[in-house]
Design a protein around this motif. Structure first.
Motif, PDB file in Angstrom:
ATOM      1  N   THR A   9       0.860  -1.182   0.000  1.00 46.03           N
ATOM      2  CA  THR A   9       0.000   0.000   0.000  1.00 46.03           C
ATOM      3  C   THR A   9       0.899   1.235   0.000  1.00 46.03           C
ATOM      4  O   THR A   9       2.117   1.137   0.192  1.00 46.03           O
ATOM      5  N   ALA A  10       0.293   2.397  -0.176  1.00 47.79           N
ATOM      6  CA  ALA A  10       1.064   3.647  -0.171  1.00 47.79           C
ATOM      7  C   ALA A  10       1.826   3.812   1.143  1.00 47.79           C
ATOM      8  O   ALA A  10       2.960   4.312   1.146  1.00 47.79           O
ATOM      9  N   TRP A  13       5.171   2.024   1.064  1.00 45.60           N
ATOM     10  CA  TRP A  13       6.095   2.372  -0.015  1.00 45.60           C
ATOM     11  C   TRP A  13       7.538   2.536   0.474  1.00 45.60           C
ATOM     12  O   TRP A  13       8.460   2.035  -0.186  1.00 45.60           O
ATOM     13  N   THR A  56       0.161   1.838  -5.902  1.00 46.00           N
ATOM     14  CA  THR A  56      -0.073   1.515  -4.487  1.00 46.00           C
ATOM     15  C   THR A  56      -1.286   2.251  -3.939  1.00 46.00           C
ATOM     16  O   THR A  56      -1.778   1.911  -2.868  1.00 46.00           O
ATOM     17  N   ARG A  57      -1.761   3.242  -4.660  1.00 49.27           N
ATOM     18  CA  ARG A  57      -2.927   4.019  -4.214  1.00 49.27           C
ATOM     19  C   ARG A  57      -4.223   3.490  -4.823  1.00 49.27           C
ATOM     20  O   ARG A  57      -5.277   4.075  -4.634  1.00 49.27           O
ATOM     21  N   ARG A  58      -4.134   2.408  -5.586  1.00 49.28           N
ATOM     22  CA  ARG A  58      -5.312   1.826  -6.232  1.00 49.28           C
ATOM     23  C   ARG A  58      -5.613   0.466  -5.632  1.00 49.28           C
ATOM     24  O   ARG A  58      -4.828  -0.095  -4.894  1.00 49.28           O
TER      25      ARG A  58
END
Length: 188
Positions: A9-10, A13, A56-58
């Protein structure tokens, strides 16, 4: 060593950046090859990195990270095959059928952690994640190191590791490159 596997996920990161290092894993690919093909080599590495970070934001996340404590020690790309169009362009990895499989297509394991079960933990996590996403099957494109003229470039994993996880060969267009699949209906 106790490993935990989490979706990228964000928020995670920075852990992937630490794992891949400043240049990015696999010569700056940033796991974009199966998404964009050889173009990943000709464009700036920062662009590959930025595209993976945006993913990572999807939903779904673009892959999984394996952690030993707080340290990311392994990565795998996990996505619906439809999100990886370059797989269809790869001569040896063309679609077997119309089943909307998910694909487990790339691995990266931190030096010092290789050959210690990280890939197996990532495969187990990928099976669970694909099952939760209601995928009918998880497909992989490993190297069969027992085959003649096998490569040592093992970023797609090894067939023996996938066999131990219950994957079966569904196609083989080259002796060293099976297409392997796990039917997710068999997982509770």
């Amino acid at each position: 060593m106790t490993l935990t596997v989490r979706p990228l996920t964000a928020e995670l990161w920075p852990s992937l950046e630490d794992l891949f290092g400043p240049a990015g894993a696999s010569n700056g690919c940033w796991c974009m090859y199966w998404r964009i093909g050889p173009a990943y080599k000709t464009r700036p590495r920062e662009q590959n990195k930025a595209e993976l970070r945006a993913l990572t934001r999807r939903d779904p996340p673009p892959g999984l990270l394996a952690f030993d404590g707080d340290v990311a020690v392994g990565w795998c790309l996990l996505a619906p095959r439809a999100d990886l169009p370059w797989l269809d362009s790869a001569r040896l990895l063309g679609r077997v059928d119309d089943v909307p499989v998910w694909s487990l297509s790339c691995f990266y394991v931190r030096r010092g952690y290789r050959a210690r079960g990280v890939a197996s933990a990532l495969i187990a996590g990928a099976l669970r994640a694909a099952k939760r996403a209601e995928a009918p099957a998880l497909e992989a494109y490993p190297v069969d190191t027992a085959a003649p003229k096998s490569t040592t470039n093992l970023f797609t994993g090894t067939a023996s590791t996938f066999r131990r996880a219950g994957f079966k060969t569904v196609a083989r267009h080259s002796p060293a490159r099976p297409i392997m699949r796990h039917d997710l209906k068999s997982i509770d």
